[in-house]
Design an enzyme around this catalytic site. Structure first.
Site, mmCIF file in Angstrom:
data_model
loop_
_atom_site.group_PDB
_atom_site.id
_atom_site.type_symbol
_atom_site.label_atom_id
_atom_site.label_comp_id
_atom_site.label_asym_id
_atom_site.label_seq_id
_atom_site.Cartn_x
_atom_site.Cartn_y
_atom_site.Cartn_z
ATOM 1 N N GLY A 50 -0.900 0.876 22.412
ATOM 2 C CA GLY A 50 -1.768 0.305 23.462
ATOM 3 C C GLY A 50 -2.176 -0.975 23.116
ATOM 4 O O GLY A 50 -2.063 -1.340 21.799
ATOM 5 N N HIS A 51 -2.309 -1.689 23.948
ATOM 6 C CA HIS A 51 -2.911 -3.179 23.969
ATOM 7 C C HIS A 51 -3.868 -3.570 24.730
ATOM 8 O O HIS A 51 -4.500 -2.638 25.611
ATOM 9 C CB HIS A 51 -1.869 -4.290 24.156
ATOM 10 C CG HIS A 51 -0.895 -4.482 22.913
ATOM 11 N ND1 HIS A 51 -1.453 -4.760 21.535
ATOM 12 C CD2 HIS A 51 0.322 -4.309 22.771
ATOM 13 C CE1 HIS A 51 -0.200 -4.790 20.728
ATOM 14 N NE2 HIS A 51 0.668 -4.466 21.477
ATOM 15 N N ASP B 20 -9.934 -6.189 23.119
ATOM 16 C CA ASP B 20 -10.098 -6.437 21.713
ATOM 17 C C ASP B 20 -11.367 -7.313 21.318
ATOM 18 O O ASP B 20 -11.807 -6.693 20.097
ATOM 19 C CB ASP B 20 -8.616 -7.445 21.542
ATOM 20 C CG ASP B 20 -7.448 -6.413 21.538
ATOM 21 O OD1 ASP B 20 -7.569 -5.216 21.605
ATOM 22 O OD2 ASP B 20 -6.556 -7.162 21.204
ATOM 23 N N LEU C 32 0.818 -1.266 0.059
ATOM 24 C CA LEU C 32 0.009 0.156 0.059
ATOM 25 C C LEU C 32 0.708 1.183 0.169
ATOM 26 O O LEU C 32 0.219 2.431 -0.110
ATOM 27 C CB LEU C 32 -0.728 0.068 1.170
ATOM 28 C CG LEU C 32 -2.086 -1.242 1.302
ATOM 29 C CD1 LEU C 32 -2.742 -1.108 2.578
ATOM 30 C CD2 LEU C 32 -2.882 -0.788 -0.021
ATOM 31 N N LYS C 33 2.019 0.935 0.215
ATOM 32 C CA LYS C 33 2.975 2.386 0.163
ATOM 33 C C LYS C 33 3.456 2.503 -1.460
ATOM 34 O O LYS C 33 3.936 3.740 -1.633
ATOM 35 C CB LYS C 33 4.251 2.052 1.164
ATOM 36 C CG LYS C 33 4.098 1.920 2.238
ATOM 37 C CD LYS C 33 5.236 1.742 3.388
ATOM 38 C CE LYS C 33 4.977 1.587 4.680
ATOM 39 N NZ LYS C 33 6.164 1.412 5.537
ATOM 40 N N ARG D 130 -2.577 9.108 5.073
ATOM 41 C CA ARG D 130 -1.271 9.586 4.371
ATOM 42 C C ARG D 130 -0.870 8.294 3.428
ATOM 43 O O ARG D 130 -0.203 8.808 2.154
ATOM 44 C CB ARG D 130 -0.219 9.483 5.545
ATOM 45 C CG ARG D 130 -0.303 10.591 6.617
ATOM 46 C CD ARG D 130 1.053 10.836 7.319
ATOM 47 N NE ARG D 130 1.233 9.684 8.040
ATOM 48 C CZ ARG D 130 1.009 9.617 9.246
ATOM 49 N NH1 ARG D 130 0.210 10.606 9.997
ATOM 50 N NH2 ARG D 130 1.325 8.786 10.240
ATOM 51 N N ASN E 201 -3.986 -2.198 28.261
ATOM 52 C CA ASN E 201 -4.109 -0.701 28.524
ATOM 53 C C ASN E 201 -5.537 -0.107 28.566
ATOM 54 O O ASN E 201 -6.034 0.732 29.346
ATOM 55 C CB ASN E 201 -3.425 -0.163 27.490
ATOM 56 C CG ASN E 201 -1.911 -0.414 27.453
ATOM 57 O OD1 ASN E 201 -1.492 -1.100 26.422
ATOM 58 N ND2 ASN E 201 -1.199 -0.330 28.290
ATOM 59 N N TYR E 202 -6.365 -0.640 27.569
ATOM 60 C CA TYR E 202 -7.570 -0.244 27.393
ATOM 61 C C TYR E 202 -8.633 -0.692 28.597
ATOM 62 O O TYR E 202 -9.435 0.132 29.180
ATOM 63 C CB TYR E 202 -8.175 -0.693 26.043
ATOM 64 C CG TYR E 202 -7.280 -0.501 25.008
ATOM 65 C CD1 TYR E 202 -6.671 0.626 24.957
ATOM 66 C CD2 TYR E 202 -7.189 -1.593 24.243
ATOM 67 C CE1 TYR E 202 -5.729 0.773 23.599
ATOM 68 C CE2 TYR E 202 -6.301 -1.584 23.096
ATOM 69 C CZ TYR E 202 -5.463 -0.405 22.952
ATOM 70 O OH TYR E 202 -4.748 -0.242 21.797
ATOM 71 N N ARG F 222 -2.613 3.262 12.684
ATOM 72 C CA ARG F 222 -2.721 4.781 13.532
ATOM 73 C C ARG F 222 -3.374 5.705 13.126
ATOM 74 O O ARG F 222 -3.437 5.697 11.729
ATOM 75 C CB ARG F 222 -1.220 5.206 13.863
ATOM 76 C CG ARG F 222 -0.443 4.229 14.778
ATOM 77 C CD ARG F 222 -0.621 4.363 16.321
ATOM 78 N NE ARG F 222 0.572 3.647 17.061
ATOM 79 C CZ ARG F 222 1.670 4.191 17.628
ATOM 80 N NH1 ARG F 222 1.809 5.637 17.540
ATOM 81 N NH2 ARG F 222 2.533 3.660 18.277
#
Length: 389
Positions: free
Chosen positions: A133-134, A165, A69-70, A99, A137-138, A93
């Site tokens: 995070g994982h 998740d 995809l880049k 972008r 963390n949430y 992200r």
């Protein structure tokens, strides 16, 4: 007249390999959507870039395409696929998809009716949007760990499942996508869904959050009925060292439990704070007289709200879960047949034959790109340039 799966005819492009977005695409695939996993070409020949064969329950019933995809040509190939899709799911992200030229506005130009789902830990905007995070963390930020009984050292526990998740992110995303598809069917509108895993966990924590906002009373471990304050909602070891879960909240269920364990004298004191240590001690003593499974056999049918605490190896052999067809067979070309979790969500249709598992190197790139109009010569050129695989 036989009907097909609920999401038959819906095409989903999934840019995620793990985490909440991947859990979401599995749900959609189990409901019959045609899910295409979009991954990058391998950087080195022979690199294993997919999970081991036994992990393929997460990718069952899906096709694969590998696109860089880049590369501008890779981006263009992806947008051609997106123009023919109903849903795009990404977990990059915040800002990265835009972008790369594959963000919501880019895809919307190719397909104005697209349902574009962005999943992230903290959402697409806000002070924490760019944080990594994982699951843990949430769960921490959304208050789940703070309301769970601590470890022996006094710290919050590490949960035994990736709740954030799976439920906070995957089910949250799937539900949002289904709602957006329903709206599109009546209004003709696409949508950009900002799925925050943390906010999905907040939904799971709604009882505690709403209690605090309404009363100012801070829910903590041991402060309320569902966080360990009362003996009627707790875990107890049986005589063989294995554990029982007791959830006898309603008075009549607690009374049934007390009668079945010979503790009728406790019935009037279920919510007496001064006697909770006594009730726990009496229940521990009673449960120590028989094995876990003996108690489950006696108490399960007795409306006492008692169940076994299973290990994974035990639960996959449980007669009730097997009778409910919770587990299915898959077949790998090299490793043969093995079991995996089946399509357990209500309304998902189980296949008549074992689920086929592809080799990690197998893709459907040519088939999928030809279907959106790329000629074989152009696909081969892209492959030679390393843009697709």
């Amino acid at each position: 007249m036989a009907s097909g799966p609920p999401l038959e005819g819906v095409t989903v492009l999934d840019l995620a390999t793990v985490g909440p977005a991947a859990r979401c695409s599995r749900i959609l695939a189990d409901y019959g959507a045609a899910v295409v996993k979009v991954g990058a070409p391998p950087r080195r020949k022979g690199v294993q870039i997919e999970p081991a064969f036994h992990a393929y329950a997460g990718h069952r019933g899906m096709k694969r395409v590998r696109i860089d995809l880049k590369a501008p040509a890779g981006r263009d190939a992806f947008l051609r696929l997106a123009a023919d899709a109903d849903v795009v799911i990404e977990s990059l992200r915040p800002g990265v998809a835009a972008r790369l030229g594959i963000g919501y506005e880019d895809v919307r130009r190719a397909s104005p009716r697209i349902v574009y789902c962005s999943t992230s830990g903290y959402g697409q905007h806000g002070p924490y949007a760019a944080w990594a995070g994982h699951d843990l963390n949430y769960l921490a930020l959304a208050g789940f760990l703070g309301c769970t009984q601590p470890r022996a050292d006094g710290g919050p526990p590490i949960p035994g499942a990736s709740l954030a998740d799976s439920a906070g992110g995957g089910m949250h995303a799937a539900l949002s996508i289904l709602a957006a598809l329903l709206r599109r069917s009546t209004r003709g509108e696409g949508a950009h869904l900002d799925v925050s895993v943390t906010e999905g966990v907040l939904q799971l924590m709604s009882l505690h959050v709403d209690e605090y906002l309404a009363t100012g009373s801070e829910p903590r471990p041991g402060s309320g009925l569902l966080t360990g304050r009362y003996a009627c909602y707790d875990l107890y070891p049986a005589g063989d060292g294995r554990w029982l879960a007791v959830g006898a909240i309603e008075p009549h269920f607690f009374a049934n439990l007390c009668r079945a364990t010979g503790l009728e004298h406790l019935i009037p004191h279920q919510l007496d704070d001064a006697r909770q240590d006594e009730i726990r001690a009496d229940l521990r003593q009673a449960f120590s007289r028989r094995s876990r499974d003996e108690w489950v056999t006696a108490l399960g049918p007795a409306d006492a709200c008692v169940s076994p605490v299973y290990s994974i190896s035990e639960l996959v052999e449980d007669p009730h879960l097997r009778a409910r067809h919770a587990f299915a067979e898959a077949e790998h070309p090299e490793h043969g047949r093995f079991r995996q979790l089946g399509r357990v969500l209500a309304g998902a249709e189980a296949p008549a034959q074992p689920e086929p598992v592809k080799e990690a190197s197998t893709t459907d790139t040519d088939e999928l790109l030809r279907a959106v109009g790329l000629p074989a010569s152009e696909i081969e050129k892209l492959r030679q340039e390393g843009v697709v695989a």
